[in-house]
Design a protein around this motif. Structure first.
Motif, PDB file in Angstrom:
ATOM      1  N   THR A   1       6.485   0.497   1.885  1.00 42.19           N
ATOM      2  CA  THR A   1       5.775  -0.215   0.703  1.00 42.19           C
ATOM      3  C   THR A   1       6.511  -1.240  -0.064  1.00 42.19           C
ATOM      4  O   THR A   1       7.629  -0.874  -0.256  1.00 42.19           O
TER       5      THR A   1
ATOM      6  N   ASP B   1      -1.630   7.841   7.131  1.00 42.90           N
ATOM      7  CA  ASP B   1      -3.107   8.426   7.622  1.00 42.90           C
ATOM      8  C   ASP B   1      -3.959   7.767   8.129  1.00 42.90           C
ATOM      9  O   ASP B   1      -4.779   8.147   9.076  1.00 42.90           O
ATOM     10  N   GLU B   2      -4.300   6.462   7.744  1.00 43.71           N
ATOM     11  CA  GLU B   2      -5.237   5.528   8.207  1.00 43.71           C
ATOM     12  C   GLU B   2      -4.811   5.242   9.801  1.00 43.71           C
ATOM     13  O   GLU B   2      -5.827   5.074  10.520  1.00 43.71           O
TER      14      GLU B   2
ATOM     15  N   ASP C   1      -5.496   8.311  11.792  1.00 41.81           N
ATOM     16  CA  ASP C   1      -7.209   8.300  11.839  1.00 41.81           C
ATOM     17  C   ASP C   1      -7.733   7.216  13.008  1.00 41.81           C
ATOM     18  O   ASP C   1      -8.496   7.762  13.751  1.00 41.81           O
TER      19      ASP C   1
ATOM     20  N   MET D   1       0.785  -1.229  -0.178  1.00 42.07           N
ATOM     21  CA  MET D   1      -0.243   0.047   0.076  1.00 42.07           C
ATOM     22  C   MET D   1       0.784   1.210   0.143  1.00 42.07           C
ATOM     23  O   MET D   1       2.151   0.976   0.499  1.00 42.07           O
ATOM     24  N   ASP D   2       0.245   2.195  -0.215  1.00 41.91           N
ATOM     25  CA  ASP D   2       1.208   3.789  -0.102  1.00 41.91           C
ATOM     26  C   ASP D   2       1.541   3.965   1.053  1.00 41.91           C
ATOM     27  O   ASP D   2       0.434   4.069   2.261  1.00 41.91           O
ATOM     28  N   LYS D   3       2.648   4.457   1.242  1.00 45.75           N
ATOM     29  CA  LYS D   3       3.120   4.830   2.798  1.00 45.75           C
ATOM     30  C   LYS D   3       2.244   5.764   3.438  1.00 45.75           C
ATOM     31  O   LYS D   3       1.876   5.624   4.592  1.00 45.75           O
ATOM     32  N   VAL D   4       1.977   6.937   2.467  1.00 45.84           N
ATOM     33  CA  VAL D   4       1.062   8.100   3.230  1.00 45.84           C
ATOM     34  C   VAL D   4      -0.069   7.597   3.512  1.00 45.84           C
ATOM     35  O   VAL D   4      -0.721   8.005   4.523  1.00 45.84           O
ATOM     36  N   GLU D   5      -0.869   6.756   2.568  1.00 48.54           N
ATOM     37  CA  GLU D   5      -2.223   6.324   2.986  1.00 48.54           C
ATOM     38  C   GLU D   5      -2.077   5.388   4.111  1.00 48.54           C
ATOM     39  O   GLU D   5      -2.807   5.632   5.111  1.00 48.54           O
ATOM     40  N   MET D   6      -1.150   4.469   4.179  1.00 48.93           N
ATOM     41  CA  MET D   6      -1.066   3.772   5.617  1.00 48.93           C
ATOM     42  C   MET D   6      -0.980   4.555   7.004  1.00 48.93           C
ATOM     43  O   MET D   6      -1.633   4.475   7.732  1.00 48.93           O
TER      44      MET D   6
END
Length: 634
Positions: free
Chosen positions: A191, A173-174, A177, A166-171
């Motif tokens: 990633t 952020d999740e 959150d 998965m994209d590092k930034v997306e991980m």
């Protein structure tokens, strides 16, 4: 063939190849061009005899210096009012310098941006030691991270490394959150594909404290996990010390393959079988799910091991009374085998370790009072209640259903009946195969809409002792399957409130995030979900021998957790300390680890009335409706 291409085409091709080598190659090329330009114009300036000052002797080296200054610093124009040839020549050199410096700034800026972009992609090597490495990504990861953060609270710094496709930034952020503040624990995301040896190298599995492999949320999950285990243990660069790997499996056939590959380095959790056992046990014993959560999470009391020299030579029965603040539950023998609730006359030997439920690893100390006065007059002995045949309803269907039916056949009294209702008729084939192997239960199947209110009302639900709701995991996406279960659960809750029917409900949910939608602050209809497996994986990742303990607790042939009527152990309505309860249970070859106050069963703030590992010398009073939590073989 090469002769057909023009010189310009070849030059462009060579330039494209050169540019593709990266920023440093282009800066080096620019430096070479700059050097050539300086030498060329220095030679021209010296040869034509154009000097900045006609009265000064002007050497070739001075010419190189003047040209270098004008190329690298275009702001240096000079003040030579009477020497216009020199001014014009240097003006031309300055224009070239502007082009060179601008190009250099652009290359450096682009190189920095590319490097930042590479770092954001999460492809840099992790330089950490004793970190927990999580391979893969699923809904379980948020609970696992939360639990590991709590486990690291007593450490100066904890590190969790995640490698997922998965994209590092997306991980990041999740995690930010859904988990929030990770306190003194750093969470580092990378990633990559955990199966790929090169990608695996990035996460530095060689210096890990433990490795957790998550399922892929698809039908090939087991095979993907086995591949990941192979990639770790067969890596040519692997470390000499054994790994501590925790992974989840769904199929027992794949379980055997995983153990064959990972051997003693891997602890495999058969998720379908464990969830099935917990669902069956929870449906039959109100509040049992809360006990499991208490033992599996890091928020309250947990299970710890301790080697205590002062206990050598004592029996297990004597050891039970040596601890004031710890509920002893078993022994880990010197050969690393584990036994929960061993025979009371078992002798504690050199190298053995006690297994206890306590607040932290530094609180498992023998600190009981020297003299314990047991209230003998409050101890009672009664014959266990005779179990009557039961009616059970299973609403819904997935791959775990067959394990649940097999567990029900083991636990329920002879003559019991199980009815299965599902929206889909393909479950009948599996049920017909199971029929011949069932001993204590008879089973029937009917295709019905389990979300339809009128259909549910026509089933006369009051005749069932308990109802098990299963998700349609094989038929719908996760969120839709949970939504179907939630609709059925809401109808059943309404029926119990409106009609006063007293059947127990245990409901399954797949996504941890949907649990809050179905929570009705009652331990009886606990939502069994991925959270239980997440908690178990977190515990086992901290101590691999905990897997032996939970395997014994979940095994129908070993000692399990039971919640039994308090009136079978003590006289109710009178104050007493827990040592008295402990003694009464020990006389039945059982270990008391807590109690449940039924009037608090709907009070979430008080743990639904469940008290695990109470301080043994504190006085408390139980009513006839209250329960004792014990470890027992039946």
């Amino acid at each position: 063939m090469s002769g057909k291409f023009s010189f310009i085409s070849k030059l462009k091709y060579q330039f494209d190849n050169f540019v593709s080598k990266g920023t440093m190659a282009m800066i080096s090329g620019l430096g070479a061009i700059t050097l050539i330009v300086i030498m060329l114009f220095a030679g021209i300036l010296f040869s034509v005899g154009v000097h900045p000052d006609s009265d000064t002797k002007f050497s070739f080296w001075e010419s190189i210096w003047v040209n270098t200054i004008h190329v690298l610093d275009p702001g240096v124009v000079g003040n030579h009012e009477d020497n216009w040839p020199f001014r014009l020549f240097m003006f031309f050199v300055t224009i070239l310098g502007l082009v060179i410096v601008s190009t250099l700034i652009g290359l450096v800026s682009n190189g920095i941006l590319n490097k930042i972009d590479d770092l954001r992609k999460g492809r840099s090597f992790v330089i950490e030691k004793d970190h927990v490495l999580i391979l893969g990504w699923s809904s379980k990861i948020f609970t696992i991270i939360s639990e590991l953060v709590i486990a690291n609270e007593n450490q100066k710094r904890g590190v969790i490394v995640i490698l997922a496709d998965m994209d590092k930034v997306e991980m990041e952020d999740e995690i930010r959150d859904k988990v929030g503040d990770t306190q003194n624990t750093d969470v580092i995301c990378r990633t990559g594909n955990p199966i790929d040896v090169h990608d695996l190298y990035i996460a530095n599995p060689f210096d890990t404290k433990s490795i957790i492999i998550l399922d892929k949320d698809n039908e090939n999950s087991d095979s993907q996990i086995i591949k990941t285990i192979v990639a770790i243990v067969t890596n040519p660069q692997r470390r000499e010390a054994p790994y501590h790997i925790t992974a989840e499996m769904e199929n027992r056939k794949n379980f055997e393959v995983g153990k064959m590959v990972g051997k003693d380095e891997v602890e495999l959790i058969l998720s379908d079988e464990i969830i099935s056992r917990i669902m069956v046990q929870t449906s039959r014993q109100s509040g049992l799910s809360v006990v499991y959560i208490e033992l599996m999470d890091f928020g309250g009391d947990e299970i710890y091991f301790c080697e205590e020299k002062s206990l050598i030579g004592k029996t297990f029965r004597e050891i039970l009374f040596e601890y004031e603040d710890t509920a002893i539950m078993g022994i880990q023998y010197a050969d690393d085998t584990v036994e929960v609730n061993p025979p009371m006359d078992t002798i504690f030997k050199e190298g053995d370790r006690v297994i206890g439920i306590t607040e932290d690893d530094d609180t498992i100390i023998p600190n009981a009072p020297e003299k314990i006065e047991l209230e003998e007059n409050q101890i009672v002995y009664t014959e266990p209640e005779v179990l009557e045949s039961e009616n059970i309803l299973i609403a819904g269907w997935n791959d775990r259903a067959r394990y649940i039916i097999q567990e029900l056949d083991y636990y329920t009294p002879p003559g019991s009946h199980v009815k299965v209702v599902s929206k889909f008729g393909d479950a009948e084939k599996t049920i017909n195969k199971l029929r011949s192997d069932l001993k204590n239960v008879t089973i029937e199947f009917e295709v019905l809409d389990t979300t339809d209110r009128e259909t549910l009302e026509s089933m006369h639900l009051g005749k069932y002792n308990y109802i098990i709701l299963l998700c349609y995991q094989n038929y719908f996406p996760i969120q839709e399957a949970d939504a179907q279960t939630l609709i059925t659960l809401l109808h059943l809750r309404n029926f119990t409130e409106r009609n006063g029917e007293k059947y127990k409900i245990v409901s399954e949910m797949l996504d941890i995030r949907n649990r809050q939608l179905a929570d009705i602050t009652s331990a009886d209809d606990f939502i069994v979900s991925d959270k239980l497996i997440s908690l178990l994986m977190s515990q086992v990742s901290e101590n691999k021998f905990l897997m032996r303990v939970f395997e014994d607790l979940f095994d129908a042939d070993g000692s399990e957790i039971y919640i039994k009527p308090a009136r079978e152990y003590i006289k109710c309505g009178e104050p007493m300390h827990f040592y008295t309860v402990l003694e009464s249970a020990a006389r039945k070859n059982e270990v008391a680890i807590g109690y449940r106050v039924v009037k608090e069963s709907k009070n979430a703030a008080k743990g639904y009335g469940v008290y695990v590992n109470p301080k043994k010398s504190d006085l408390f009073t139980l009513s006839d409706e209250d329960k004792i939590i014990v470890l027992s073989e039946d």
